[in-house]
Structures are given as C-alpha cells and as structure tokens.
Write an enzyme that holds these catalytic residues in place. Structure first.
Site, PDB file in Angstrom:
ATOM      1  N   GLY A 134      -5.992  -1.829 -33.158  1.00 20.25           N
ATOM      2  CA  GLY A 134      -6.617  -1.146 -32.037  1.00 20.25           C
ATOM      3  C   GLY A 134      -6.478  -1.944 -30.763  1.00 20.25           C
ATOM      4  O   GLY A 134      -5.869  -3.020 -30.735  1.00 20.25           O
ATOM      5  N   GLU A 162     -15.073  16.697 -23.001  1.00 23.01           N
ATOM      6  CA  GLU A 162     -15.209  16.258 -24.395  1.00 23.01           C
ATOM      7  C   GLU A 162     -15.947  17.296 -25.241  1.00 23.01           C
ATOM      8  O   GLU A 162     -15.631  17.488 -26.423  1.00 23.01           O
ATOM      9  CB  GLU A 162     -15.938  14.913 -24.457  1.00 23.01           C
ATOM     10  CG  GLU A 162     -15.220  13.773 -23.745  1.00 23.01           C
ATOM     11  CD  GLU A 162     -13.791  13.582 -24.214  1.00 23.01           C
ATOM     12  OE1 GLU A 162     -13.499  13.851 -25.398  1.00 23.01           O
ATOM     13  OE2 GLU A 162     -12.956  13.183 -23.384  1.00 23.01           O
ATOM     14  N   HIS A 178     -13.375  19.790 -26.418  1.00 19.65           N
ATOM     15  CA  HIS A 178     -12.635  19.310 -27.593  1.00 19.65           C
ATOM     16  C   HIS A 178     -13.467  19.483 -28.863  1.00 19.65           C
ATOM     17  O   HIS A 178     -12.974  19.966 -29.892  1.00 19.65           O
ATOM     18  CB  HIS A 178     -12.298  17.825 -27.424  1.00 19.65           C
ATOM     19  CG  HIS A 178     -11.179  17.542 -26.478  1.00 19.65           C
ATOM     20  ND1 HIS A 178      -9.955  18.150 -26.559  1.00 19.65           N
ATOM     21  CD2 HIS A 178     -11.106  16.677 -25.425  1.00 19.65           C
ATOM     22  CE1 HIS A 178      -9.166  17.683 -25.594  1.00 19.65           C
ATOM     23  NE2 HIS A 178      -9.849  16.790 -24.897  1.00 19.65           N
ATOM     24  N   ASP A 210      -4.133  13.832 -23.678  1.00 19.36           N
ATOM     25  CA  ASP A 210      -4.086  15.156 -24.303  1.00 19.36           C
ATOM     26  C   ASP A 210      -2.727  15.819 -24.092  1.00 19.36           C
ATOM     27  O   ASP A 210      -2.119  16.350 -25.033  1.00 19.36           O
ATOM     28  CB  ASP A 210      -5.180  16.058 -23.726  1.00 19.36           C
ATOM     29  CG  ASP A 210      -6.582  15.510 -23.957  1.00 19.36           C
ATOM     30  OD1 ASP A 210      -6.740  14.706 -24.890  1.00 19.36           O
ATOM     31  OD2 ASP A 210      -7.498  15.885 -23.209  1.00 19.36           O
TER      32      ASP A 210
END
Length: 786
Positions: free
Chosen positions: A414, A625, A628, A698
């Site tokens: 990450g 958000e 989504h 996105d």
C-alpha cells in the site's frame, strides 16, 4: 477523488547566558568515573563525525553538479579488494587523525573538549531554564540532550552500527599512543573476537577514523620498497601460507583477525605478537554511543540510563541487530529500557518448554484474544489477517495447534505511511514474542553484493535463533524482478533475488516464525517471491479507520486531551495516515513546550491540517462517495466494506471483483465506478474533476475496464481477439475510442437513473457521512439507509 483508493558538533556553551546561577560553579556535582579509553573514544567519534560531514558535503556537491558521468562514480564502503589485494579508491580526506600525525610511531595530542561537552563530567548541571527543563522531562524527553531550540538529536547522524564499532575499537586500543604502537614498523598483532560479518566495517572504520591521513589497508604483499610505509596489512588467519609470507616480507605493520588464538598458525601463537581482544559491549561503551546518537548536546540523562541497563554480562551477549533495534527508541533512557526488556524476554524464552511451548497453555483463550484485540486495532482485511496469524501463533505455543496448520507469512502492500510497520510491530507485541526487523535498504548499506548477502543472511540467522518471533522485512520491492527487461544490473538483481528466496525458504522451515513483508508496489516483485509457500497471504494496507485513529491519538496523547475532544479529533482526522498522525502529535507537543501553553486540540488541528474545511466541498465529496456506495449496494448487495470522507477526498472500499466476469458484471462495475460523478450531477447540477486524475481514479479505472472488454476479454465489438497494449496506444484507434466512450456514457446514464429513484437515500447517506466521516458496511445496515 480516489475511489479505491544526528552526530553533530556539541553546541557551544556560554556561561554568561546559562540558566545556571553563578553560585552553582562552586557546587560539588558528582563526576562519573570514566574508563581510561574515554578521551580516545571521544576523539575518534569527533573525527568520524567530521568524516561523515565531509562525505555528505562531497555527495551533495556531486549531486548538484549533475555530472553526466556521475553514475559511473562508486564510493565502495569496503576498502578491501580481493582481486588485486589493494584497497579500493577511497574518497578524498583532509581530516586530522587522532592516531599518529604522520609516519610510523608518532604520538598524537587529543583536542580540547568544548565547554558544553565538559558538562557531561558534571551530569546534574542544567543548561536550560528550569521551567523548560521540567517541561521536557514531564513530556518524556531528555532535557540533558536537548538544546534551547528544542533539538534532541544530532544534526548529522553517524550510522549507529559504525558508532558502536568505533567506540568498541577505541576501548580495545585504549589510547592513541597504544594504537601508534600497533602500526609501527614491523609490528604484528592479533585481534580476536570481531565477528566475521563485522570485519569489513572494522577495516573501513580503521581507515576513516583511526589511521593517519593518506594510509591505506591492503591484504597482500606491500608495494615495492619506496620508503613509504603508510599502509596497514590486515589478514584472516586462514590466509594461504604464501600470502602470509608475502605480508611478512617488508616492514609494514600487520593485524590478523581471529575468532580466538587457537585459530592461529602455531608460528603466530609462539611468536611474541601483541594479542588484543575486541572490547565487549559495556555500559560505558553504550553511554559513549548514546551521547552521540541520542543527543544534540553531547549529554544524556546518564544516571537514569545506567540505572535502567541490565548487568554487564547480559549486555555483552547482545548482538548488533538487537542493539540497532533498541537504538530506535527516542531517548537514551528508553534505549536502556528497551535493552533491559530484550534481556528479560531472552531469559523468559530460554526458560520456556521445548519446541517453543510457553506459559501460553496456562492462559485463558479469552485473555489472549483480548490482548490481541487491544494491540491490533482496525477492521480491515489486513488487520483481521494479522489478528488470526497471532492467534494461531499463540495456539501453537500453547500446544493446541500444529505448526503445519498455521498461516505463517503475510505481504502488506500500500501507499507509504499507512501503518505497515506499525501493524507488524503490533503483531509482535500482541503475541509477546521477539520482533526482528530488517530492510533491503539496511542490507544494501552493508556494501557490495557479497556484503549485502551476508547482512541479509545475518538478519535471517538472528530471526531463526529468536523463535518464537515476528520477522518484518521492509521495502521488499527494492529487490525488483528477474523478469525486468532492463539489462542494467541484471546479474546483481538476479543474485539478490535468489539469495532472498533462499533465506525465505530457510525461514519457512523454522517453526514459530511469522514472516511479514512490506512494499509499496507489489506488481514490481518477482513472481517467485509472491508465490504461495513464500508469502501465502497478501493484504492491502488501507488508511486507518476511526477506531484505529482514536487508539493512535490516545496512545500518543495520554490524558492530555479529554475523551470527548479525543473522539471529535479522531473523527476529524479520518483519512490521515499513521505517519501523519505521529508527526502531528510530535509537532503539537513541541509547540506547546516552546510556547509554554497547554497541549490542546487547536494545536493538534493545526498540525493535522484539519482546522478549516469548505462545507460545500465536503458535501460534494460526501455525495460522490454516497453515490458509489448506493450503486454498489444496489447491484451487489453486501459488497460495501467502508466509506471514508476526508477534507481532501473520499474512498469507498468494496469487496474484490470476481476473477470470472460476465459482460453484465462489467457493465455493473462501470456503473458503480461512474456513480460518484452521477451523484454530483444529480444533486448539484454538475460534476467536478473528482472522478479523474491519476491511474487509480474512477475515470481511469472505468476506461481501462471498458478497453479490456473490447480488446482483451473477448466480450466487445472486436470479438475473439486479444490486443495487449497501453491505454494511450489502444485509444489512438478512433473506432475503438468511440466504442469505449459509448460504454462509459451508458454506464453514467444508468447510474443517474438508479440514483434518481433513490435521491432521498443519497442525500441522507451523504449527511451521515459528513457527520461521522467514516461508515462501515455493518453501520450501513444498522442505520438502514440502504
């Protein structure tokens, strides 16, 4: 908007500006008894500091010059060249030596100490105002080591392994005059007790900090007679007889390494050679090191440090890896406590039953579970995996589980600062076992390939000897891949990867060892490293959730902030990395100390950069958000794991896609990826740039998926063909570009239609997200918005 998203020169001391009253000069402060080698060690450390400063300045000059041939310049840490026996080209040096001034046998004079360093002989004298002194001490710092501007570490950091070896060598040689005798013409000496893996570093330090300027170290016959004797021969006891004969031909001084005198040839054991034993680690050695590594003034809280240290016998048993781990503690006193804890842990481990079975069997399963939960906070798959691995280790220790049934390796990947190291350390603490840490950077710092591989082997040796333990290897992606098409350093890279694979396989054959690796870019790793049996489990390390942030703030701030303020602060800090939280806590404490004000949330918000948020921007991000999340839950119920809102962006975490996607699955995913943009248009009348940007945005993900549908998956207009190329190249075909554009337009229109029918839920979820900043999948079900 992301969808998935130091040894410095001691400070001069001016008595006229000191907070010490004039009467204090007559106070009889106790003076610690120093060993005879102490002045010599201080001179050596001073020279080593100057040498490091000069090398850093030289490196900076080379970097700034941007010489097109700079990549051909090599400064080898190892002055040993086995091919021709001569020392390799060294960096220029104009440093005065604490040893002989020039030629053989010359005696030297030690420099006079500064006034501030002289204060170390009277450890109770304060050099700061009394209120500042007390504030630093109350905050857990070391006022003895802290300057008036708040620094408690040196501006120039000497490698700690070098510090340790340099002081021990000074303690071995005792004085400049004694060392001068060692390098006098015809001198022959035997140095025993230096570990094999540290002999290269000893040679380098002798040249950089002990030998006079212009001297070299060689390992074969001396140069042709020229009257110049400025070289030192250093050989292994196993050197071939002809090499020993060549070395003894001239008058050059000779030092032989040996594990012990029994390793020497009989001729050397019987000859009147000087025998030296490498000085062990003692409290005096450690104090000398800490005054350089953990102080900006050349002073430490010596009384507290010595009081916390274990006895000399226990100190002498510590190896370099353990010492370097302990030296990561913030103050000298904390280093001593860490060492004492290591010694105690070693005692406890040695007294445990055979096969790693410990007193775990006497502990209740509930108590162990509570301990693991307290140490490893967080609800991500990475945290859950870590908890399960530790639980398995504890069950194995209690004799309740076979090692063959335990998960034993985990790769954490990450972005930087997300807490990979913190999670690995928490695993060691939760299991109450040894924690062994290493990194590719640390191994590469050992020098050329052979030295690097030796350092790597030493780390794994230490891990195997420390079982049960958690082994953490950082920066694994630095090793690269053997499949990398670049020919540059290919042979070096191949040998490093092969060596790493060999060591992992060794570790996997050892019971009671959990291997944790960390990297930023797993896609760059060699496939053999990633395969099962080496790193069985792979988890992305997400940003910490609100509970984890609350735990980090609580641990760093203690009771300085009220519980209510701490909860509010944790909510506002959602989206921050552990590294950002740690840095902000330190900076806020420093502000409070130097401004002489209480530590409060205002200071913390300032350094966390959360003191001002535009409500309009925050609502747009929240709507994005929420879009989504609503779309994902509508199309794939239960797939939402968490929604996060920060002042700089948001993130909706979802379950991973199936590896066998139908065309309908791909269309659902495209609608979900563009639902954030659709939610903005639906509620605010227009979309922002939040859906675009980097490769993880996105639009980038949706474009790549639509392209895959057309060119790689056999589900689009190009039929049963597979075209593998970059996005930029594939989109140069206008017909293909138009088909991709239509896929994205249809996906956004579909998202708009579904969200319009649920607009009240969209707005409610956005408001809830603004309030909480973080909503888990379980919370979504409880608040019944979805």
């Amino acid at each position: 908007m992301t969808h998935h998203t130091t040894a410095s020169t001691p400070t001069s001391f001016n008595p006229s500006s000191s907070p010490i009253s004039s009467s204090s000069s007559s106070t009889a402060y106790p003076r610690p008894e120093r060993p005879a080698w102490w002045p010599y060690a201080q001179a050596i450390l001073s020279r080593l500091s100057r040498h490091c400063a000069e090398m850093q300045a030289l490196d900076a000059a080379l970097q700034s010059a941007h010489d097109e041939d700079a990549d051909e310049i090599r400064f080898d840490d190892d002055p040993w060249d086995e091919e021709d026996g001569q020392s390799s080209t060294s960096r220029p040096s104009r440093l005065p030596a604490p040893g002989p001034a020039s030629g053989h046998g010359a005696k030297s004079h030690l420099p006079q100490p500064s006034l501030l360093s002289t204060l170390s002989t009277s450890p109770l004298v304060q050099h700061l105002p009394d209120d500042l002194w007390r504030a630093i001490a109350a905050d857990g710092g070391d006022p003895y080591a802290t300057t008036e501007d708040g620094r408690s570490r040196p501006e120039l950091a000497i490698p700690r392994s070098d510090l340790m070896l340099a002081v021990r060598l000074a303690a071995t040689f005792q004085s400049a005059d004694s060392f001068a005798d060692l390098i006098a013409p015809d001198a022959v000496s035997v140095l025993t007790g230096v570990p094999n893996d540290q002999r290269t570093a000893v040679r380098r330090l002798l040249k950089d900090a002990f030998l006079p300027d212009g001297w070299t170290i060689i390992n074969t016959r001396p140069p042709a007679a020229s009257g110049d004797l400025n070289h030192l021969l250093m050989l292994e006891p196993t050197s071939r007889p002809n090499k020993l004969v060549q070395a003894l031909t001239g008058a050059s001084p000779l030092i032989l390494f040996a594990d012990d005198t029994h390793e020497l040839l009989p001729e050397f054991r019987e000859a009147p050679v000087r025998q030296l034993e490498f000085a062990p680690l003692t409290s005096d050695v450690l104090v000398a090191v800490l005054q350089t590594s953990h102080s900006a003034t050349g002073r430490i809280d010596e009384a507290a440090t010595r009081a916390a240290l274990p006895n000399e016998a226990a100190l002498s048993q510590l190896d370099m890896v353990q010492l370097l781990l302990a030296l990561r503690a913030p103050t000298a006193r904390d280093v001593a406590r860490q060492i004492a804890q290591m010694v105690q842990t070693t005692k406890n481990t040695s007294s445990s039953t055979t096969g790693g079975q410990s007193q775990r069997s006497a502990e209740s399963a509930g108590a162990i579970t509570d301990q693991i939960a307290a140490q490893i906070t967080g609800n991500s798959p990475a945290h859950e995996t870590a908890r399960r691995m530790v639980a398995d280790l504890c069950a194995w220790q209690a004799g309740e589980l076979d090692w063959a049934d335990c998960s034993r390796s985990l790769l954490l990947y990450g972005a930087p600062g997300t807490g990979k190291t913190w999670l690995a350390r928490s695993m060691g603490a939760a299991a109450d076992v040894h924690f062994v840490q290493a990194s590719f950077a640390e191994w590469q710092a050992a020098g050329p390939l052979n030295n690097m591989l030796s350092a790597m082997t030493e780390s794994f040796d230490h891990a195997i000897k420390s079982t049960p333990c958690v082994v953490f290897i950082d920066e694994i992606d630095a090793c690269g891949s053997r499949l990398d098409g670049s020919p540059h350093n290919r042979n070096y890279r191949t040998q490093v990867i092969n060596g790493f694979l060999e060591q992992i396989d060794r570790l996997m054959r050892s019971e009671g060892v959990l291997l944790i690796g960390a990297c930023n870019f797993p896609e760059t790793l060699d496939p053999a490293i990633l395969r099962d049996g080496r790193f069985d489990l792979k988890c992305e390390m997400p940003l910490p959730d609100r509970a984890a942030i609350h735990a980090m703030l609580s641990r760093g701030l203690g009771d300085k902030i009220s519980p209510d303020d701490l909860t509010t602060l944790a909510t506002e800090a959602t989206g921050k990395t552990p590294a950002e939280l740690d840095a902000a806590i330190r900076a806020a404490k420093s502000d409070a100390r130097h401004l002489r004000v209480p530590l409060d949330t205002t200071l913390l918000r300032k350094h966390l950069h959360i003191d001002a948020v535009d409500p309009k921007i925050l609502r747009r991000i929240a709507l994005h958000e929420a879009g989504h999340a609503l779309m994902a839950q509508h199309l794939v119920p239960g797939s939402v794991r968490k929604i996060i809102l920060t002042p700089k962006g948001g993130e909706t975490q979802r379950a991973a896609l199936s590896t066998a996607l139908t065309k309908a699955d791909i269309k659902d995913e495209l609608a979900t990826l563009l639902a954030g943009r659709a939610a903005e248009r639906l509620s605010l009348g227009s979309a922002s740039s939040g859906s675009g940007g980097p490769q993880s945005s996105d639009l980038a993900l949706a474009t790549r998926l639509a392209l895959d549908l057309e060119t790689r998956l056999g589900l689009g207009g190009e039929g049963l063909t597979h075209t593998d190329a970059s996005v930029q190249h594939l989109l140069t075909d206008q017909a293909r570009r138009l088909r991709v554009h239509k896929h994205l337009q249809k996906a956004e229109a579909r998202a708009m239609e579904i969200l319009e029918a649920r607009q009240a839920e969209l707005n409610a979820l956005a408001e809830e997200l603004i309030s909480k900043r973080e909503i888990s999948g379980e919370e979504l079900a409880k608040i019944r918005i979805l």
